[in-house]
Write an enzyme that holds these catalytic residues in place. Structure first.
Site, mmCIF file in Angstrom:
data_model
loop_
_atom_site.group_PDB
_atom_site.id
_atom_site.type_symbol
_atom_site.label_atom_id
_atom_site.label_comp_id
_atom_site.label_asym_id
_atom_site.label_seq_id
_atom_site.Cartn_x
_atom_site.Cartn_y
_atom_site.Cartn_z
ATOM 1 N N TYR A 282 0.796 -1.230 0.000
ATOM 2 C CA TYR A 282 0.000 0.000 0.000
ATOM 3 C C TYR A 282 0.825 1.275 0.000
ATOM 4 O O TYR A 282 0.529 2.203 -0.720
ATOM 5 C CB TYR A 282 -0.943 0.028 1.217
ATOM 6 N N GLU A 347 -2.809 -7.778 -2.988
ATOM 7 C CA GLU A 347 -3.537 -6.549 -2.653
ATOM 8 C C GLU A 347 -2.677 -5.344 -3.018
ATOM 9 O O GLU A 347 -1.468 -5.347 -2.775
ATOM 10 C CB GLU A 347 -3.842 -6.427 -1.141
ATOM 11 N N TRP A 385 -7.157 -3.988 -4.425
ATOM 12 C CA TRP A 385 -8.015 -3.818 -3.255
ATOM 13 C C TRP A 385 -8.750 -2.505 -3.419
ATOM 14 O O TRP A 385 -8.103 -1.456 -3.302
ATOM 15 C CB TRP A 385 -7.184 -3.822 -1.964
ATOM 16 N N GLU A 392 -14.013 -0.822 6.382
ATOM 17 C CA GLU A 392 -12.572 -0.844 6.617
ATOM 18 C C GLU A 392 -12.263 -0.948 8.115
ATOM 19 O O GLU A 392 -11.973 0.051 8.766
ATOM 20 C CB GLU A 392 -11.928 0.393 5.966
#
Ligand code: BGC
Length: 460
Positions: A282, A347, A385, A392
């Protein structure tokens, strides 16, 4: 005619989205995250409720993924539905999952099925969950039950999602259930989860020798705030080793690095116990030495002030959008594992409710994945994702990861521009100049230019 630029991905590349049961299904009231919510920990004060309504109507969203010509979709199974109390199995839950998997296959999507994505049945949590090595057998028994029941429909398994996030947030930082602040327990949990993965791996291999089996780790970049500062460098290095590489090394060799191996026993039969490496990526964080913050190994983490950023969360800072990071992580995992297995991005995503940065972010991250592939790193798929906005964890509906916007009150779906862009990429199995021009022209130079991102040298 001017030459058109194109970044082609390998034939058979897996394109899809990733999600988890608790975040999408709705009405999961028998796991520790529901209890956490009841205890008032969701920072927006919201309730997961019907989530994205997948228990009743996941197929409506699978249809959206089909329209995007995705050829894979990652979802997870909710253990607390399948084994609501210890040793009692609910076959109707499995029937529902069978229906979902049949629907995915009918739509020509490979189901990628996660067996554990953060949630534990209450009875398992109350036995001390993964903090007690003796409980691993419960997880393996559940895996056996599920794989026997679903192996005709799924041959791509993720045993455990992000043991490092589960252990660090749940047992060290205390921001996820059970909310503990205990570094030693956090490492014991990590060790037990890695062992649980290894045992599940051999069990699934026995039941389904042709299956692809792995686990995914969450990788973050930790860069020193001042590269010339030995203190910043060593704290960043410590965080990097602690968060990213301890689990991978244990998964690869059965041994944790120093000093953790003084606490944790070796994991028997670990080496060889995966068919691929699952990578969730991420963001990156800058790290500054901070003697006042022992809880985070004397580091203070922050995003560069001038970085392009995700929408902020209340608790987790989703931070910088840093495309080079995905390349750096792919390269580091490849090198540390000596290229022994294929890699999947299981992801990668962005919090961007208005979709003002997501199209460019997806393109630039994919350009970096392409760069890794060009350099010979065997990346076989990319799962974004997420398909629709979902609940979340602590942030509730406060941050939005979906390619498709969801109004949780009406359950109305509105595809964001990123959804149609992602569809075009999947259909073409490539990033074309036309896609970049229409969705993020400002990224063209970075993606295709002679000195562009795809070619730019980045530190590894
Ligand atoms: C988790 C997801 C989560 C995402 C964004 C990943 O660590 O696997 O469940 O929604 O990060 O925070």
């Amino acid at each position: 005619m001017a030459q058109q630029h194109i970044l082609n991905f390998p034939k058979g590349f897996l394109w899809g989205t990733a999600s988890s049961a608790h975040q999408c299904e709705g009405d999961n009231t028998n796991n520790q995250w529901y209890r956490w919510e009841q205890q008032g920990h969701i920072l927006t004060g919201e309730q997961c409720g019907a989530a994205a309504n997948w228990w009743k109507a996941a197929e409506d969203d699978f249809a959206l993924a089909e329209q995007m010509e995705n050829n894979a979709l990652r979802l997870s199974l909710e253990w607390s539905r399948i084994e609501p109390s210890e040793g009692h199995w609910d076959s109707t839950a499995l029937d529902r999952y069978r229906a979902m998997l049949i629907d995915l296959r009918r739509r020509r999507m490979t189901p990628v099925v996660t067996l554990h994505h953060f949630t534990d049945p209450l009875w398992f949590a109350d036995l001390d969950g993964f903090a007690d090595e003796a409980n691993i057998r419960f997880f393996v028994r559940y895996v056996t039950y599920v794989v026997q029941a679903l192996r005709d429909l799924c041959d791509f398994w993720v045993t455990i999602n992000e043991p490092n996030i589960y252990a660090v947030l749940g047992y060290q930082l205390g921001t996820y259930p059970p909310g503990e602040h205990n570094l030693v327990r956090s490492f014991q949990v990590l060790g037990n989860m890695m062992q649980a993965h290894v045992e599940a791996f051999y069990e699934i291999s026995r039941l389904q020798p042709e299956a692809q089996i792995g686990y995914c780790l969450h990788y973050r970049l930790f860069d020193p705030a001042t590269s010339g500062s030995p203190l910043d460098r060593s704290i960043a290095g410590l965080q990097d080793m602690f968060f990213n590489w301890a689990a991978l090394q244990a998964g690869e060799t059965g041994r944790f690095p120093l000093p953790f191996n003084t606490l944790l026993p070796p994991i028997p039969r670990a080496s060889g116990a995966r068919d691929y490496h699952g990578i969730n990526y991420y963001t990156r964080e800058m790290v500054r030495f901070d003697p006042t913050n022992p809880a985070e190994l004397f580091g203070r983490r922050f995003a560069l002030p001038d970085a392009i950023r995700n929408d902020p969360g209340k608790d987790i800072n989703f931070g910088e959008i840093y495309p080079e990071g995905i390349y750096r992580v792919l390269k580091a995992v490849y090198q540390r594992t000596r290229g022994n297995k294929p890699l999947y991005i299981t992801e990668n995503g962005f919090t961007d409710a208005t979709d003002s940065r997501r199209p460019r972010a997806i393109l630039e991250h994919l350009a970096m994945v392409h760069r890794a592939i060009r350099e010979g790193i065997p990346v076989r798929g990319y799962l974004h994702w997420s398909l629709v906005d979902n609940f979340e964890w602590n942030e509730g509906w406060g941050v939005r990861f979906g390619l498709v916007e969801l109004d949780p009150l009406t359950q109305q779906r509105t595809p964001r521009p990123s959804a149609s862009m992602f569809g075009e990429i999947c259909r073409a199995n490539a990033i074309t100049e036309s896609i970049v021009e229409r969705y993020a022209p400002e990224a063209a130079e970075a993606i295709f230019g002679a000195n562009g991102m795809a070619q730019r040298q980045v530190p590894v």
